[in-house]
Design a protein around this motif. Structure first.
Motif, PDB file in Angstrom:
ATOM      1  N   VAL A   1      37.569  54.751  73.089  1.00  0.00           N
ATOM      2  CA  VAL A   1      38.698  55.259  73.874  1.00  0.00           C
ATOM      3  C   VAL A   1      39.006  54.295  75.021  1.00  0.00           C
ATOM      4  CG1 VAL A   1      39.484  57.118  75.391  1.00  0.00           C
ATOM      5  CG2 VAL A   1      38.272  57.665  73.270  1.00  0.00           C
ATOM      6  N   GLY A   2      37.963  53.880  75.732  1.00  0.00           N
ATOM      7  CA  GLY A   2      38.168  52.925  76.813  1.00  0.00           C
ATOM      8  C   GLY A   2      38.700  51.597  76.309  1.00  0.00           C
TER       9      GLY A   2
ATOM     10  N   ASP B   1      29.390  60.592  73.682  1.00  0.00           N
ATOM     11  CA  ASP B   1      29.606  60.263  75.092  1.00  0.00           C
ATOM     12  C   ASP B   1      29.584  58.767  75.376  1.00  0.00           C
ATOM     13  OD1 ASP B   1      29.517  62.978  75.237  1.00  0.00           O
ATOM     14  OD2 ASP B   1      27.805  63.109  76.592  1.00  0.00           O
ATOM     15  N   VAL B   2      28.901  57.997  74.530  1.00  0.00           N
ATOM     16  CA  VAL B   2      28.794  56.552  74.762  1.00  0.00           C
ATOM     17  C   VAL B   2      29.659  55.774  73.763  1.00  0.00           C
ATOM     18  CG1 VAL B   2      27.245  54.570  74.902  1.00  0.00           C
ATOM     19  CG2 VAL B   2      26.474  56.816  75.713  1.00  0.00           C
ATOM     20  N   HIS B   3      29.362  55.936  72.472  1.00  0.00           N
ATOM     21  CA  HIS B   3      30.064  55.127  71.471  1.00  0.00           C
ATOM     22  C   HIS B   3      31.544  55.515  71.354  1.00  0.00           C
ATOM     23  CE1 HIS B   3      26.524  52.990  70.042  1.00  0.00           C
ATOM     24  NE2 HIS B   3      25.871  54.127  70.122  1.00  0.00           N
TER      25      HIS B   3
ATOM     26  N   TYR C   1      44.915  57.223  75.840  1.00  0.00           N
ATOM     27  CA  TYR C   1      44.031  58.003  74.978  1.00  0.00           C
ATOM     28  C   TYR C   1      42.907  58.611  75.803  1.00  0.00           C
ATOM     29  CZ  TYR C   1      46.541  55.379  71.435  1.00  0.00           C
ATOM     30  OH  TYR C   1      47.534  54.835  70.664  1.00  0.00           O
ATOM     31  N   SER C   2      42.408  59.751  75.351  1.00  0.00           N
ATOM     32  CA  SER C   2      41.306  60.409  76.042  1.00  0.00           C
ATOM     33  C   SER C   2      40.284  60.891  75.017  1.00  0.00           C
ATOM     34  CB  SER C   2      41.807  61.585  76.882  1.00  0.00           C
ATOM     35  OG  SER C   2      42.487  62.530  76.068  1.00  0.00           O
TER      36      SER C   2
ATOM     37  N   HIS D   1      40.623  47.558  66.398  1.00  0.00           N
ATOM     38  CA  HIS D   1      39.242  48.014  66.245  1.00  0.00           C
ATOM     39  C   HIS D   1      39.012  49.334  66.977  1.00  0.00           C
ATOM     40  CE1 HIS D   1      34.860  47.685  65.876  1.00  0.00           C
ATOM     41  NE2 HIS D   1      34.794  48.006  67.154  1.00  0.00           N
ATOM     42  N   ASN D   2      39.439  49.399  68.216  1.00  0.00           N
ATOM     43  CA  ASN D   2      39.153  50.581  69.027  1.00  0.00           C
ATOM     44  C   ASN D   2      40.056  51.762  68.689  1.00  0.00           C
ATOM     45  OD1 ASN D   2      37.000  49.855  71.189  1.00  0.00           O
ATOM     46  ND2 ASN D   2      38.337  48.072  71.110  1.00  0.00           N
ATOM     47  N   TYR D   3      41.309  51.490  68.346  1.00  0.00           N
ATOM     48  CA  TYR D   3      42.199  52.583  67.939  1.00  0.00           C
ATOM     49  C   TYR D   3      41.660  53.261  66.680  1.00  0.00           C
ATOM     50  CZ  TYR D   3      46.215  55.125  66.187  1.00  0.00           C
ATOM     51  OH  TYR D   3      47.029  56.119  65.696  1.00  0.00           O
ATOM     52  N   CYS D   4      41.308  52.454  65.678  1.00  0.00           N
ATOM     53  CA  CYS D   4      40.774  53.023  64.441  1.00  0.00           C
ATOM     54  C   CYS D   4      39.459  53.748  64.693  1.00  0.00           C
ATOM     55  CB  CYS D   4      40.590  51.931  63.393  1.00  0.00           C
ATOM     56  SG  CYS D   4      42.134  51.212  62.797  1.00  0.00           S
ATOM     57  N   GLY D   5      38.616  53.179  65.561  1.00  0.00           N
ATOM     58  CA  GLY D   5      37.364  53.846  65.898  1.00  0.00           C
ATOM     59  C   GLY D   5      37.593  55.204  66.524  1.00  0.00           C
ATOM     60  N   ASN D   6      38.580  55.302  67.393  1.00  0.00           N
ATOM     61  CA  ASN D   6      38.887  56.582  68.026  1.00  0.00           C
ATOM     62  C   ASN D   6      39.399  57.600  67.013  1.00  0.00           C
ATOM     63  OD1 ASN D   6      39.443  58.465  70.195  1.00  0.00           O
ATOM     64  ND2 ASN D   6      41.589  57.901  69.978  1.00  0.00           N
ATOM     65  N   VAL D   7      40.353  57.197  66.183  1.00  0.00           N
ATOM     66  CA  VAL D   7      40.938  58.112  65.198  1.00  0.00           C
ATOM     67  C   VAL D   7      39.878  58.631  64.225  1.00  0.00           C
ATOM     68  CG1 VAL D   7      42.494  58.239  63.209  1.00  0.00           C
ATOM     69  CG2 VAL D   7      43.268  57.175  65.335  1.00  0.00           C
TER      70      VAL D   7
END
Length: 200
Positions: A37-38, A30-32, A4-5, A68-74
């Motif tokens: 993504v990271g 840029d941060v959250h 992911y990017s 958690h992070n996948y949903c946050g990215n989407v």
């Protein structure tokens, strides 16, 4: 394995000011968002390594990290695209008709969405549920607690404190009110139409 990017914002950092300041947009994107993504990439990599090694001792925490992070990215990708410096107004066409059908009126939908945003500790979402062919407002805690299985978000409002506290302090309601002046209804309409057409 998917890598992911971080997507670019569809406008400049200061484009939504004064409703959302340039500083908040920089921190938020840029941060959250970059952190999610990271986080999802890290979880994917470590899960793949565990599968190859046959060692699943840390699987539970990695699966939670992925979710958690996948949903946050989407949701952040949708949030950015749902807004525009020339946004506001009301939906049109099929989306407006569906809102009126499912909520009784646009004003009813708006009031209910506001309540979802006030009660959530993560996100307020307008989702389309193909099984019943209905729109629903959904409050989601974090990025994934309270999500409705089978529902597809078409509009997302981030109500984590990092999205508004620098600009509004504890006045979350004012931030929510101003969000309606930023909604890019053509993007929401497109999200809705794409989902509705797939399940007709």
């Amino acid at each position: 394995m998917t890598e992911y990017s971080l997507i670019e914002l569809p406008y400049e950092y200061d484009a939504l000011s004064p409703k959302i300041s340039e500083q908040v947009m920089e921190w938020h994107h840029d941060v959250h968002h970059q952190g999610y993504v990271g986080g999802v990439n890290d979880a994917e990599q470590k899960l793949q390594e565990q599968r190859e090694e046959g060692d699943f001792s840390n699987t539970a925490s990695l699966l939670n990290q992925f979710t958690h992070n996948y949903c946050g990215n989407v949701l952040h990708e949708m949030f950015w695209n749902n807004m525009s410096p020339t946004g506001g107004g009301e939906p049109e066409g099929h989306l407006m008709e569906k809102i009126q059908e499912d909520f009784g009126s646009y004003e009813n939908w708006k009031k209910e969405f506001k309540e979802a945003a006030k009660s959530a500790s993560g996100w307020a979402l307008l989702v389309y549920i193909p099984y019943t062919n209905e729109l629903h407002n959904v409050p989601v805690d974090n990025h994934d607690d309270g999500a409705v299985w089978g529902a597809h978000p078409v509009l997302a409002l981030d109500v984590w404190e990092h999205s508004y506290y620098h600009d509004y302090g504890p006045e979350r309601g004012e931030f929510i009110d101003n969000f309606f002046d930023l909604i890019k209804w053509s993007d929401v309409q497109q999200n809705f139409e794409e989902m509705a057409e797939k399940f007709e």
